[in-house]
Enzyme design. Structure first.
Site, PDB file in Angstrom:
ATOM      1  CG  ASP A  87      52.781  44.157  70.865  1.00  0.00           C
ATOM      2  OD1 ASP A  87      53.975  44.211  70.553  1.00  0.00           O
ATOM      3  OD2 ASP A  87      52.016  43.286  70.417  1.00  0.00           O
ATOM      4  CG  ASP A 133      45.523  45.469  69.072  1.00  0.00           C
ATOM      5  OD1 ASP A 133      46.110  44.456  68.664  1.00  0.00           O
ATOM      6  OD2 ASP A 133      45.297  45.666  70.292  1.00  0.00           O
ATOM      7  CB  CYS A 146      30.980  47.051  50.994  1.00  0.00           C
ATOM      8  SG  CYS A 146      32.696  47.518  51.296  1.00  0.00           S
ATOM      9  CB  CYS A 165      35.937  48.372  49.968  1.00  0.00           C
ATOM     10  SG  CYS A 165      35.739  46.608  49.631  1.00  0.00           S
ATOM     11  CB  CYS A 220      32.455  45.531  47.549  1.00  0.00           C
ATOM     12  SG  CYS A 220      32.649  44.437  48.983  1.00  0.00           S
ATOM     13  CG  HIS A 260      35.188  43.350  52.332  1.00  0.00           C
ATOM     14  ND1 HIS A 260      34.238  44.285  51.998  1.00  0.00           N
ATOM     15  CD2 HIS A 260      34.649  42.582  53.313  1.00  0.00           C
ATOM     16  CE1 HIS A 260      33.153  44.083  52.731  1.00  0.00           C
ATOM     17  NE2 HIS A 260      33.379  43.050  53.537  1.00  0.00           N
TER      18      HIS A 260
END
Length: 372
Positions: free
Chosen positions: A93, A267, A305, A307, A310, A336
């Site tokens: 940015d 974002d 989940c 991931c 998890c 996560h």
């Protein structure tokens, strides 16, 4: 141009877009969420972990990297990609939002913004030319023009003056940009919550043939319904062959609603910030893991989940880590949350491909606890 947008499909049910952005550091599948690496790092995450959860592009902050360690140092290191060991696309940015967020610590003029550093109080001046100089040194694939982000609420005349200054500053950014063949400069559409001013900004910013455009000045405290309304009369007028970026948005409902209204890129620090503070986004709603009810809960953060967090740890264990002040607590929930949002975007892309995004929204909202 440094990047190229490829439109793959438009969802028949919702009108949402599926696409690809071709950049010097790889292809980005859109719609996409970009994790925020403010100071050349996504807080609590390594680049390897980001790749594992399939982050395709990350965002870094011009204002922060200018103040510390300095853009010239990053340039000496070979640019931001080498400095932070990230070989995929990066967006920077312009620092405009951060500078305007300083309130009494900054003074706006036609030339630019004089401000005091939040780190040590030292005085600095950021102009469109200086912002582009910094972004050229950092070397990101996509760089943002220096704009004035009006607060909410703001009176009409203030917003009009602000958007017109943003247009004049964009011209100066374009003139100062050294590497258009390898860094795509995006213009930012302002205009606050005023339909006619949004259209004025659209006409002015789109008059410059840029590789992509952002919708700025939203997610600044206005009600979500108002943000959606602005998108409904703004995005349809944006080019169909260029990426559309909604700045600063990262809650699951806003991501889905933004995609339905034609946005390709998002974002926000939201998933990492709430992760560090002990809140997890899950398929069945938010879990505030510090709450006492999780002290003996040996389920994963999100039973649906897959991931690393998890698959490996229980709610009770993660709560214990937070209570003990352990760094791993922040890392696990941040991991996560980012996985959750990146997977959400993957599911959104699949739903667009199958012409069922409105059905997906209804199902997701029911599980998460949102109301339509």
């Amino acid at each position: 141009m440094a990047i190229k947008y490829e439109l793959i499909k438009v969802c028949k049910q919702s009108g949402a877009r599926l696409g690809k952005i071709h950049t010097p550091h790889g292809v980005i599948e859109t719609p996409i969420f970009m994790p925020v690496g403010t100071q050349a790092t996504v807080k609590a995450m390594t680049p390897e972990e980001l790749k594992k959860i399939e982050a395709q592009i990350i965002l870094s902050n011009t204002y922060h990297l200018y103040l510390r360690p300095g853009h010239k140092l990053v340039e000496k290191a070979g640019g931001l990609h080498k400095f932070m060991n990230w070989d995929k696309p990066i967006l920077t940015d312009s620092g405009g939002f951060q500078v305007f967020s300083l309130g009494d610590l900054r003074k706006i003029s036609e030339e630019g913004v004089e401000f005091r550093s939040h780190i040590d109080g030292s005085k600095h001046f950021l102009s469109p030319e200086k912002a582009i100089e910094i972004e050229n040194s950092l070397g990101a694939d996509i760089i943002m023009a220096f704009d004035e982000c009006a607060p909410y609420p703001a009176d009409r005349q203030y917003v009009k003056n602000s958007l017109e200054r943003t247009t004049r500053w964009l011209k100066r950014c374009i003139d100062a940009h050294k590497y258009p063949e390898r860094q795509a400069l995006f213009g930012i559409i302002q205009g606050g919550m005023y339909k006619d001013l949004r259209h004025q900004s659209l006409n002015e910013i789109l008059s410059f043939d840029l590789p992509g455009y952002a919708v700025g000045g939203l997610s600044v405290g206005e009600p979500k319904d108002l943000m959606y309304e602005v998108l409904e009369y703004t995005t349809p007028l944006m080019p169909k062959d260029k990426p559309r970026y909604l700045m600063g948005v990262g809650s699951p409902d806003c991501l889905i609603e933004g995609v339905i209204r034609g946005i390709d890129m998002f974002d926000c620090v939201h998933p990492t910030r709430i992760g560090r503070n002990g809140t997890a986004m899950t398929s069945i709603g938010r879990v505030v893991i510090k709450n006492a009810k999780y002290a003996e809960d040996f389920m994963p953060l999100d039973p649906n989940c897959d991931c690393y967090t998890c698959k490996s740890y229980s709610r009770a264990y993660i709560r214990h880590l937070f209570k003990a002040g352990e760094i791993l607590a922040s890392r696990l929930v941040t991991y996560h949350n980012l996985h959750f949002l990146l997977n959400l975007m993957k599911e959104i892309r699949q739903a667009i491909m199958e012409d069922r995004l409105l059905d997906y929204r209804r199902e997701f909202f029911q599980k998460y606890g949102y109301t339509l």
